[in-house]
Design an enzyme around this catalytic site. Structure first.
Site, PDB file in Angstrom:
ATOM      1  N   LEU A  20      -4.880   3.650   2.301  1.00  0.00           N
ATOM      2  CA  LEU A  20      -5.550   2.717   3.287  1.00  0.00           C
ATOM      3  C   LEU A  20      -5.875   0.943   2.721  1.00  0.00           C
ATOM      4  O   LEU A  20      -5.374  -0.035   2.811  1.00  0.00           O
ATOM      5  CB  LEU A  20      -6.331   3.184   4.106  1.00  0.00           C
ATOM      6  N   ARG A  92       0.431   7.509   7.281  1.00  0.00           N
ATOM      7  CA  ARG A  92       0.286   6.679   5.855  1.00  0.00           C
ATOM      8  C   ARG A  92       0.155   6.720   5.221  1.00  0.00           C
ATOM      9  O   ARG A  92      -0.049   6.448   3.777  1.00  0.00           O
ATOM     10  CB  ARG A  92       0.222   5.459   6.543  1.00  0.00           C
ATOM     11  N   TYR A  93      -1.595   7.436   5.409  1.00  0.00           N
ATOM     12  CA  TYR A  93      -2.697   7.128   4.458  1.00  0.00           C
ATOM     13  C   TYR A  93      -3.589   8.099   4.639  1.00  0.00           C
ATOM     14  O   TYR A  93      -4.455   9.343   3.425  1.00  0.00           O
ATOM     15  CB  TYR A  93      -3.809   6.673   4.934  1.00  0.00           C
ATOM     16  N   CYS A 124       3.788  -5.651  12.373  1.00  0.00           N
ATOM     17  CA  CYS A 124       3.548  -5.059  10.707  1.00  0.00           C
ATOM     18  C   CYS A 124       2.943  -4.506  10.570  1.00  0.00           C
ATOM     19  O   CYS A 124       4.179  -3.396   8.933  1.00  0.00           O
ATOM     20  CB  CYS A 124       3.784  -6.743  10.261  1.00  0.00           C
ATOM     21  N   HIS A 190      -7.892  -1.291  18.576  1.00  0.00           N
ATOM     22  CA  HIS A 190      -7.624  -1.930  16.229  1.00  0.00           C
ATOM     23  C   HIS A 190      -7.642  -3.124  16.446  1.00  0.00           C
ATOM     24  O   HIS A 190      -6.472  -3.637  16.498  1.00  0.00           O
ATOM     25  CB  HIS A 190      -6.990  -0.906  16.141  1.00  0.00           C
ATOM     26  N   ASP A 267      -7.666  11.172  19.737  1.00  0.00           N
ATOM     27  CA  ASP A 267      -8.917  11.531  19.743  1.00  0.00           C
ATOM     28  C   ASP A 267      -8.659  11.120  18.373  1.00  0.00           C
ATOM     29  O   ASP A 267      -8.202  12.024  17.095  1.00  0.00           O
ATOM     30  CB  ASP A 267      -9.959  12.160  19.577  1.00  0.00           C
ATOM     31  N   GLU A 270     -12.300   6.729  15.419  1.00  0.00           N
ATOM     32  CA  GLU A 270     -12.601   5.753  15.930  1.00  0.00           C
ATOM     33  C   GLU A 270     -12.764   5.153  17.637  1.00  0.00           C
ATOM     34  O   GLU A 270     -13.097   4.552  18.072  1.00  0.00           O
ATOM     35  CB  GLU A 270     -11.220   4.037  16.029  1.00  0.00           C
ATOM     36  N   GLU A 274     -17.165   5.597  16.250  1.00  0.00           N
ATOM     37  CA  GLU A 274     -16.868   4.267  17.246  1.00  0.00           C
ATOM     38  C   GLU A 274     -17.175   4.145  19.016  1.00  0.00           C
ATOM     39  O   GLU A 274     -18.437   3.629  18.779  1.00  0.00           O
ATOM     40  CB  GLU A 274     -15.755   3.485  16.436  1.00  0.00           C
ATOM     41  N   CYS A 333       8.599 -12.078  11.801  1.00  0.00           N
ATOM     42  CA  CYS A 333       7.521 -13.265  12.385  1.00  0.00           C
ATOM     43  C   CYS A 333       7.881 -14.047  11.390  1.00  0.00           C
ATOM     44  O   CYS A 333       7.899 -13.993  10.443  1.00  0.00           O
ATOM     45  CB  CYS A 333       6.055 -12.603  11.061  1.00  0.00           C
ATOM     46  N   CYS A 341       9.437  -6.229   3.928  1.00  0.00           N
ATOM     47  CA  CYS A 341       9.847  -6.407   5.644  1.00  0.00           C
ATOM     48  C   CYS A 341      11.491  -6.555   6.084  1.00  0.00           C
ATOM     49  O   CYS A 341      12.018  -5.377   6.730  1.00  0.00           O
ATOM     50  CB  CYS A 341       8.779  -7.545   5.796  1.00  0.00           C
TER      51      CYS A 341
END
Length: 354
Positions: A20, A92-93, A124, A190, A267, A270, A274, A333, A341
């Site tokens: 991450l 991704r992580y 992004c 988030h 779930d 977070e 959190e 962007c 990108c």
């Protein structure tokens, strides 16, 4: 099915955090390759305890696989022309990482695939980061010869909005009828670093659009606010923060509220730690009656929405009324300086052809 993922067991926490913090699309850091492992090592004991407190790991893989299986079962009926359909999870992580999934797809001989983000709203730093990683694996030849198209955002799809609204209505039913209309709905998403927001990232706009669509569905029955959670590090992030909003409501005498995860599809830490443990405890200490709307998890309405989104995409793509990517995905962007990108967008716009 693209998402950030989470460690399924506590011992996987360090690798998850290292991956991450190594991702400059999500958290830009100076000297990233040096600092990321150090930050991950420092934070690991605290985050391991949090995963232990929610049952020993993140359930995001379980729910993503459940949602994918349900979606494909429906999709075989809704769009039999491309059946049978098979879901692949690419985190991704955390495991299964994109590289691992790419190798599985190549071994399976996949020739046609949809990169379907499981982030309803585009950023992004989330969907973009996952697509960048998928592009890197594809360009390196790790997936074989696949024709790609992309579902890059769907935060106002009627099925998604209906699923969220139904969970809010179930949470509202926990309050006394006489007080129900005064309950404040806190949509929690988030947060993003302001450095990402200020370069023109569309995430804040798209989350706001989701919130507005949900409130339209609810008939604007309650007061509401959009707030932001999960800030990491000392730099400026999008606010106000969810915890500060809870304190502010209590100070203003608003003692009944619902927390709604609006940018999460299942779930994970977070929501389970959190929202459910930290913020619920804060609210109780402040004398509030605080409830959380359930996450989408195994919601049949939500799983049907995933199938409907995919079926419509396949119909439109087959009819050539859309290309491999959306019009909006093609726009970088205004402040973007990430060459990957631009290369990724060009690659997917050509259906994954170099």
């Amino acid at each position: 099915m693209l998402n950030m993922g989470g460690p399924s067991t506590v011992p996987e926490t360090y690798d998850f955090l290292k991956n991450l913090f190594m991702d400059g699309d999500l958290i830009p850091l100076p000297f990233q390759r040096i600092l990321a492992p150090l930050i991950a090592k420092r934070r690991t004991p605290q985050i391991e305890k949090q995963y232990a407190d929610i049952g020993g790991g993140s359930p995001i893989l379980k729910y993503t696989e459940m949602q994918g299986a349900g979606m494909c079962e429906l999709l075989d009926e809704l769009h039999p022309e491309t059946a049978p359909h098979k879901p692949y999870v690419a985190f991704r992580y955390a495991n299964p990482l994109t590289q691992e999934t790419a190798q599985r797809m190549k071994a399976d001989g996949v020739k046609r695939a949809i990169a379907f983000t499981q982030y309803p709203q585009y950023s992004c730093s989330t969907t973009g980061s996952s697509l960048n990683e998928l592009f890197r694996r594809g360009r390196a030849g790790e997936m074989g010869d696949i024709e790609w198209s992309v579902i890059d955002r769907w935060g106002t799809h009627p099925g998604f909005i209906e699923a969220v609204a139904q969970n809010i209505e179930a949470a509202l039913a926990k309050f006394q009828p006489s007080a129900r209309s005064d309950v404040v709905i806190l949509f929690s998403a988030h947060s993003l670093p302001m450095s990402v927001v200020n370069r023109g990232d569309p995430y804040v706009l798209e989350v706001s659009a989701s919130v507005n669509a949900v409130m339209d569905r609810l008939g604007h029955s309650n007061p509401y606010r959009l707030v932001w959670q999960s800030q990491v590090g000392p730099s400026a992030w999008m606010g106000m923060q969810t915890g500060e909003a809870i304190k502010g409501l209590a100070r203003l005498g608003k003692k009944e509220a619902i927390l709604v995860p609006i940018a999460f599809t299942s779930d994970h830490i977070e929501t389970l730690y959190e929202l459910d443990l930290e913020y619920m405890k804060e609210g109780k200490e402040l004398g509030m009656e605080l409830h959380r709307a359930e996450s989408l998890n195994g919601s049949p309405v939500f799983i049907r929405a995933l199938a409907d989104i995919t079926a419509q995409h396949l119909r439109d793509y087959s009819a050539r009324t859309i290309g491999p990517t959306s019009v909006q995905m093609g726009l970088r962007c205004p402040g973007c300086k990430n060459m990957t990108c631009g290369q990724q967008k060009h690659w997917f716009a050509r259906a994954g052809r170099s």
